[in-house]
Structures are given as structure tokens and as C-alpha cells.
Scaffold this motif. Structure first.
Motif, short mmCIF file in Angstrom:
data_model
loop_
_atom_site.label_atom_id
_atom_site.label_comp_id
_atom_site.label_asym_id
_atom_site.label_seq_id
_atom_site.Cartn_x
_atom_site.Cartn_y
_atom_site.Cartn_z
N MET A 1 0.85 -1.18 0.00
CA MET A 1 0.00 0.00 0.00
C MET A 1 0.89 1.24 0.00
SD MET A 1 -2.73 1.09 2.96
CE MET A 1 -3.67 2.60 2.83
N ARG A 2 0.66 2.13 -0.99
CA ARG A 2 1.47 3.34 -1.08
C ARG A 2 0.79 4.46 -0.30
NH1 ARG A 2 4.90 4.45 -5.76
NH2 ARG A 2 3.70 6.30 -6.16
N VAL A 3 1.54 5.14 0.54
CA VAL A 3 1.00 6.24 1.34
C VAL A 3 1.91 7.44 1.20
CG1 VAL A 3 -0.27 4.87 3.03
CG2 VAL A 3 2.17 5.26 3.33
N GLN A 4 1.30 8.63 1.30
CA GLN A 4 2.08 9.85 1.18
C GLN A 4 2.06 10.61 2.49
OE1 GLN A 4 0.67 12.66 -1.75
NE2 GLN A 4 2.76 13.31 -2.18
N CYS A 5 3.23 11.06 2.92
CA CYS A 5 3.34 11.82 4.16
C CYS A 5 2.66 13.17 3.99
CB CYS A 5 4.81 11.98 4.53
SG CYS A 5 5.04 13.04 5.96
N ALA A 6 1.87 13.56 4.99
CA ALA A 6 1.11 14.80 4.91
C ALA A 6 2.01 16.02 5.04
CB ALA A 6 0.05 14.82 6.01
N LEU A 7 3.19 15.85 5.58
CA LEU A 7 4.06 17.01 5.83
C LEU A 7 5.12 17.19 4.75
CD1 LEU A 7 4.64 17.09 9.68
CD2 LEU A 7 3.12 18.47 8.30
N PRO A 15 3.33 -2.33 4.28
CA PRO A 15 2.64 -3.61 4.06
C PRO A 15 1.13 -3.47 4.24
CG PRO A 15 4.48 -3.85 5.60
CD PRO A 15 4.29 -2.39 5.38
N ASP A 16 0.36 -4.11 3.34
CA ASP A 16 -1.10 -4.03 3.39
C ASP A 16 -1.67 -4.52 4.73
OD1 ASP A 16 -1.37 -2.90 0.98
OD2 ASP A 16 -1.87 -4.74 -0.10
N PHE A 17 -0.96 -5.46 5.34
CA PHE A 17 -1.49 -6.09 6.54
C PHE A 17 -1.00 -5.43 7.81
CE2 PHE A 17 2.17 -8.30 4.80
CZ PHE A 17 3.07 -8.21 5.84
N SER A 18 -0.22 -4.34 7.68
CA SER A 18 0.33 -3.69 8.87
C SER A 18 -0.75 -2.91 9.61
CB SER A 18 1.47 -2.74 8.48
OG SER A 18 0.95 -1.64 7.77
N THR A 19 -0.48 -2.61 10.87
CA THR A 19 -1.43 -1.85 11.70
C THR A 19 -1.66 -0.47 11.10
OG1 THR A 19 -0.28 -2.93 13.52
CG2 THR A 19 -1.97 -1.35 14.10
N THR A 20 -0.59 0.13 10.58
CA THR A 20 -0.69 1.47 9.99
C THR A 20 -1.64 1.45 8.80
OG1 THR A 20 1.63 1.75 10.60
CG2 THR A 20 0.68 3.41 9.17
N ALA A 21 -1.54 0.44 7.96
CA ALA A 21 -2.41 0.33 6.78
C ALA A 21 -3.86 0.20 7.21
CB ALA A 21 -1.98 -0.87 5.95
N LYS A 22 -4.11 -0.59 8.24
CA LYS A 22 -5.48 -0.78 8.73
C LYS A 22 -6.05 0.54 9.24
CE LYS A 22 -5.08 -5.53 10.19
NZ LYS A 22 -4.80 -6.34 11.39
N LYS A 23 -5.23 1.30 9.97
CA LYS A 23 -5.66 2.58 10.51
C LYS A 23 -5.98 3.55 9.39
CE LYS A 23 -3.16 2.60 14.88
NZ LYS A 23 -1.91 3.08 15.47
N LEU A 24 -5.14 3.54 8.34
CA LEU A 24 -5.31 4.50 7.25
C LEU A 24 -6.56 4.20 6.43
CD1 LEU A 24 -1.64 4.96 6.07
CD2 LEU A 24 -3.12 6.69 7.03
N ARG A 25 -7.00 2.94 6.42
CA ARG A 25 -8.22 2.60 5.69
C ARG A 25 -9.43 3.20 6.39
NH1 ARG A 25 -6.10 -2.68 5.15
NH2 ARG A 25 -5.00 -2.86 3.18
N ASN A 26 -9.32 3.40 7.70
CA ASN A 26 -10.44 3.96 8.47
C ASN A 26 -10.39 5.48 8.54
OD1 ASN A 26 -11.38 1.38 9.04
ND2 ASN A 26 -10.08 1.20 10.85
N LYS A 27 -9.24 6.05 8.21
CA LYS A 27 -9.07 7.50 8.30
C LYS A 27 -8.66 8.04 6.95
CE LYS A 27 -7.29 7.55 13.04
NZ LYS A 27 -6.06 7.83 13.80
N ARG A 30 -4.55 11.47 4.29
CA ARG A 30 -3.64 12.60 4.55
C ARG A 30 -3.13 12.61 5.98
NH1 ARG A 30 -8.70 14.98 4.07
NH2 ARG A 30 -9.51 15.83 6.00
N THR A 31 -3.68 11.77 6.85
CA THR A 31 -3.21 11.74 8.22
C THR A 31 -1.92 10.95 8.36
OG1 THR A 31 -4.57 9.83 8.72
CG2 THR A 31 -5.52 11.98 9.21
N TYR A 32 -1.45 10.36 7.24
CA TYR A 32 -0.22 9.57 7.36
C TYR A 32 0.99 10.47 7.52
CZ TYR A 32 3.74 6.64 6.29
OH TYR A 32 4.94 5.99 6.37
N LEU A 33 1.87 10.13 8.45
CA LEU A 33 3.14 10.82 8.61
C LEU A 33 4.26 9.80 8.54
CD1 LEU A 33 2.43 13.27 11.58
CD2 LEU A 33 2.40 13.80 9.16
N CYS A 34 5.31 10.14 7.78
CA CYS A 34 6.45 9.23 7.70
C CYS A 34 7.18 9.22 9.05
CB CYS A 34 7.39 9.65 6.58
SG CYS A 34 8.27 11.19 6.89
N ASP A 35 8.06 8.26 9.21
CA ASP A 35 8.76 8.11 10.50
C ASP A 35 9.48 9.40 10.90
OD1 ASP A 35 7.88 5.60 10.85
OD2 ASP A 35 9.68 4.61 10.09
#
Ligand SMILES: [Zn+2]
Length: 67
Positions: A1-7, A15-27, A30-35
Motif C-alpha cells: 500500500m502506497r502512502v504519502q506523508c502529509a508534511l 505492508p497491506d497487513f500492517s497496523t498502519t495500513a489498517k488505521k489508514l483505511r479507516n481515516k 492525509r493523516t499519514y506521517l512518515c517516520d
């Protein structure tokens, strides 16, 4: 799953199955922030708490009186 950092607009591949990916599907995505930004935000937030600036928001009615 490709995600873009909001900042910083950095594209991350998580990974599609990661906790972050699951959270992003519900939100919104744009709320994604890189490490990097995540660490920076956490540091800024902790610094703000340390200087007590968060208290200003809670006593906003007192601030209004001053203006
Ligand atoms: Zn970033």
C-alpha cells in the motif's frame, strides 16, 4: 500500500497487513506521517507540553478577557 506523508510529501510503501495500513483505511490518507515527521511532531509536542503552552488552550476564556 502506497502512502504519502502529509508534511513532506514523501511516498512510503507500507505492508497491506500492517497496523498502519489498517488505521489508514479507516481515516483519510492525509493523516499519514512518515517516520521522520512523526518523530519531529512527537518531539515538538513534548517540547510544547514541557513549556506549559498547552495550558493556555484550556484557560482560553482568561485569554479572551485580556483582549
Ligand atoms: Zn514526512
Amino acid at each position: 500500500m502506497r502512502v504519502q506523508c502529509a508534511l513532506c510529501d514523501k511516498i512510503d510503501n507500507i505492508p497491506d497487513f500492517s497496523t498502519t495500513a489498517k488505521k489508514l483505511r479507516n481515516k483519510p490518507i492525509r493523516t499519514y506521517l512518515c517516520d521522520e515527521c512523526n518523530t519531529r511532531i512527537t518531539e515538538n509536542t513534548e517540547a510544547r507540553i514541557a513549556t506549559g503552552r498547552f495550558k493556555l488552550y484550556r484557560s482560553s476564556h482568561t485569554t479572551e478577557d485580556q483582549f
